[in-house]
Each structure stands twice: as C-alpha cells, then as structure tokens.
Design an enzyme around this catalytic site. Structure first.
Site, PDB file in Angstrom:
ATOM      1  N   GLU A 108      18.986 -18.724  -4.893  1.00  0.00           N
ATOM      2  CA  GLU A 108      18.953 -20.286  -4.135  1.00  0.00           C
ATOM      3  C   GLU A 108      19.889 -21.136  -4.543  1.00  0.00           C
ATOM      4  OE1 GLU A 108      14.059 -20.754  -4.439  1.00  0.00           O
ATOM      5  OE2 GLU A 108      15.174 -21.708  -5.725  1.00  0.00           O
ATOM      6  N   CYS A 361       8.192 -23.851  -6.392  1.00  0.00           N
ATOM      7  CA  CYS A 361       9.625 -23.274  -6.761  1.00  0.00           C
ATOM      8  C   CYS A 361      10.091 -23.239  -8.387  1.00  0.00           C
ATOM      9  CB  CYS A 361      10.602 -23.707  -5.956  1.00  0.00           C
ATOM     10  SG  CYS A 361      12.289 -23.293  -6.581  1.00  0.00           S
TER      11      CYS A 361
END
Ligand code: SAH
Ligand code: SF4
Length: 374
Positions: A108, A361
């Site tokens: 990410e 997350c």
C-alpha cells in the site's frame, strides 16, 4: 585483502530471470544498459529524463529516442514494477492505493494533501519499503501479518512516481512539482537499508525526481546499528523514531525489537545522530487507551527526552480490527500533550488524515506533518 564488491541491484537483476525495471537502475546502471545496447551514452541521459522528468508511462512516449532503441529497451526492461489494483479516496483528499507486484504480492501507499497557502497544495507520499514486516509490533496490522520480502528500489520509487504523475495531472488546484516523501508505509525501512539509500539518492538527485533530502523522512522502530550507519552517512534526510513507550517493560510488549535494542541503546544512538548531523529527531508516539496514555507516562516520556533537540508527534491510535488497541478519548490525549508541553517538550498532536479509508488498516496514518518541522 581485496574487498569483494557487492553486486549492484542491476547485476542482481541481470542474473535473475525477471525483466529488469528502469527505476531499479542508478545513473551508472542506465549508462551500462545503454552501452550494452550499443548506443551512445547521451541516450542514457535522455532515458533518465523520460523516466524522472516526464514521468513517462510507456516507451511510446519517448519521442526523441529511435524506435529501434525503444524496441530493444522494451525487450530488456520494464518501465514500472507495480500496478495499482485498488484505490480509495477519503473526504479530506487522501488517496490510498493498493499495488500488486510482479510476484503477486501487494503493498500500500498513500498520498495526503495539505494547503500551503495562496491556493496551493503540498503533497506527501507515504511509501512502503517491504511487503510485510518482520518486527511484529503488537498494534500494527502489517506487523501481525509477518514478513514477505524486501522491496526492490524500483518498487519503492514507482510508488512515488505513480503519485507524482497523479499530482501533476490534478485539475483545478495548483500543485507543487514534487511531493514530500515519508518512508512510513508497510515495513521497516532501515531493514531494507541498501535499497532505501539507493531510492533516497535517486529521488534526491537533480537528474532524478529532485526531491530535497529535507523533504524526506525515514521512520524506524529502532534498528540501532542502521541508525548509527545512517548518521555517519550524513544525508540530510529526516529521521523519525517510532517510540510509543518510555519504559522498557511496556516498549518490549508494543515493539518487540526493543528487547534487542532497549531504550538506553536507542536513545544513545538518537543523541549521537543529533550530534553528528545537527538535525532534530522526531519521536512518534501513538496513544493507545489505557496502555501508554496516562499523565504519569507523559512525565516518563518528558524525562526520557529532556534536553534533546527533538519533537514529539502524538497520534491517537487508529482503530484496527484489534480491539486491544483503541484510541483514547480526546481529553486524555489533550492531558498527555499538556503534560509534555508543561515540561517543555515540543510536541504536535496529529489528526489522522484519510481516517475514513484507513479504518481496519492500522497503517499509513498521517504522521508526516509533525516531521516536517525542525
Ligand atoms: N516500520 C517503521 C515504518 C513505519 S511503520 C516504523 O515502525 O516506524 C508504519 C507506521 O504505522 C508506524 O509508524 C506505526 O507506528 C504506524 N501504525 C501501525 N499501526 C498503527 C495503529 N494501529 N495506529 C496508528 N499508527 C499505526
Ligand atoms: Fe513493522 Fe513498523 Fe509495523 Fe512495527 S510498526 S510491525 S516496525 S511496520
């Protein structure tokens, strides 16, 4: 005894079966690649210009390079190693992107924007340096998933190029030419040291993205030998330490690396860093409810940092699936901050950017603003 030269990334890639990627290559590697294709060296400069100034996404765009050369290059090297597969945008404009790598793994990165006055915007790109992380911090989603592998330099640079391209094509707002870069995504940057330094040097180079060293921040959980090496190399890049606790017993639980490099050794390396580089360090302190958020713990933190040229970046934890690590209520956060200030420790309280897309997350939070000072 003759020193055995470490194989460069270029050599390693040439030995592997994978296609090399242009962003894995230093200026010298690009010259070597062009020479290998029987072309004059000024073509290497042209190629570099297309990669880092024009941010070309295909060989087709490289208009001033002969078609035959472009075809040869295309057989030899990719332009990028990462592919965006999912993207979300928060209400505050933060974009978070999931990229797939050539081996199918995913990483990410995110880009945050903040007003810079006169209708302009500053952008900060937060990049990953590893797929997964071996350090296993108990509160961290990445740490709990374990280590997969180090990223190649090109995989790190490509994250910056991807967002810089987006930023330049942004409509309706005046943007800066290059973003700030924080190495605060997935992974421990200093555990991928050589690749990280190659990335920093390419991003910093006038022939690369020309990002000022002071516009880059490396965040570490506290790998003392690498901090020492980093200090000696005297790059002007900012250093942030993910501290989260001011006592060994608690830090051992939150950041298991602390058992290897306890606070005394870590703080010694931080003091030496400040001394050697003349630069201020940022300490990141994520506040977790009923774990490290009491006024007494603020007193301990102030005592640990007393007299240091540093800045504390306080961050209320983001809520992850792990219910053991919750953010404190706002009053507790303010009381913690107040205690530090009362004891003359410079600190900033950061609100999470992109909170609505970061939920669950546990990563890529916006701790970058506090690191921009000093
Ligand atoms: N490994 C390095 C680089 C960044 S790790 C380091 O630890 O400094 C990713 C960042 O996300 C770290 O600063 C970490 O503290 C932060 N992070 C991880 N889990 C978090 C959570 N639940 N809430 C807030 N920040 C978190
Ligand atoms: Fe690794 Fe940083 Fe997460 Fe700790 S906080 S597990 S060092 S990525």
């Amino acid at each position: 005894m003759t020193a055995i030269e470490k194989p460069s990334c270029y050599n390693l890639l040439c030995m592997s079966k994978e296609l090399i990627c242009l962003t894995d290559l230093t200026s010298d590697d690009l010259v070597a690649l062009i020479a290998e294709l029987g072309q004059p060296s000024y073509r290497a400069k042209q190629l570099q210009h297309w990669i880092y100034k024009e941010l070309a996404a295909s060989y087709g765009q490289m208009g001033n390079m002969p078609k035959t050369l472009r075809e040869k290059l295309a057989r030899k090297a990719r332009i990028s190693r990462i592919k965006p597969v999912h993207e979300s945008m928060a209400k505050d404009g933060t974009v978070k992107t999931l990229f797939s790598l050539l081996d199918g793994r995913t990483i990410e990165a995110s880009m945050m924007q903040h007003p810079a006055g006169k209708g302009k915007w500053r952008h900060t790109v937060c990049v990953s340096t590893q797929a997964g992380c071996a350090l296993g911090c108990s509160f961290c989603a990445t740490g709990q998933q374990g280590f997969e592998r180090n990223l190649w330099p090109g995989e790190i640079i490509d994250q910056v190029i991807y967002f810089t391209r987006r930023m330049r094509h942004g409509v309706g707002v005046e943007v800066d030419a290059v973003p700030n870069v924080v190495f605060m995504g997935m992974g421990e940057p200093l555990a991928n040291y050589d690749a990280l330094m190659q990335v920093i040097d390419i991003l910093n180079s006038p022939d690369g993205l020309n990002i000022g060293a002071r516009s880059m921040t490396v965040s570490t959980a506290g790998l003392v030998p690498q901090i020492e090496r980093f200090s000696q190399e005297k790059r002007q890049v900012r250093l942030a330490i993910s501290l989260h606790a001011a006592a060994d017993a608690l830090r051992n639980k939150l950041v298991p690396l602390n058992k290897r490099y306890p606070l005394e050794a870590l703080m010694k390396s931080c003091r030496a860093h400040i001394e050697t580089t003349g630069r201020r360090i940022t300490f990141e302190y994520i506040l977790f409810e009923n774990i490290n958020d009491s006024v007494q713990q603020a007193v301990e933190l102030a005592a640990l940092l007393k007299g240091m040229n540093c800045h504390v970046n306080l961050i209320a934890a983001n809520s992850t699936d792990n219910k053991n690590f919750k953010p404190p209520v706002h009053n507790i956060v303010l009381a913690f901050q107040h205690e530090l200030e009362r004891r003359h420790i410079p600190c900033t309280l950061r609100v999470s950017k992109g909170a609505d897309i970061n939920a669950g997350c546990g990563q890529l939070r916006s701790r970058f603003l506090g690191t921009e000072r000093g």
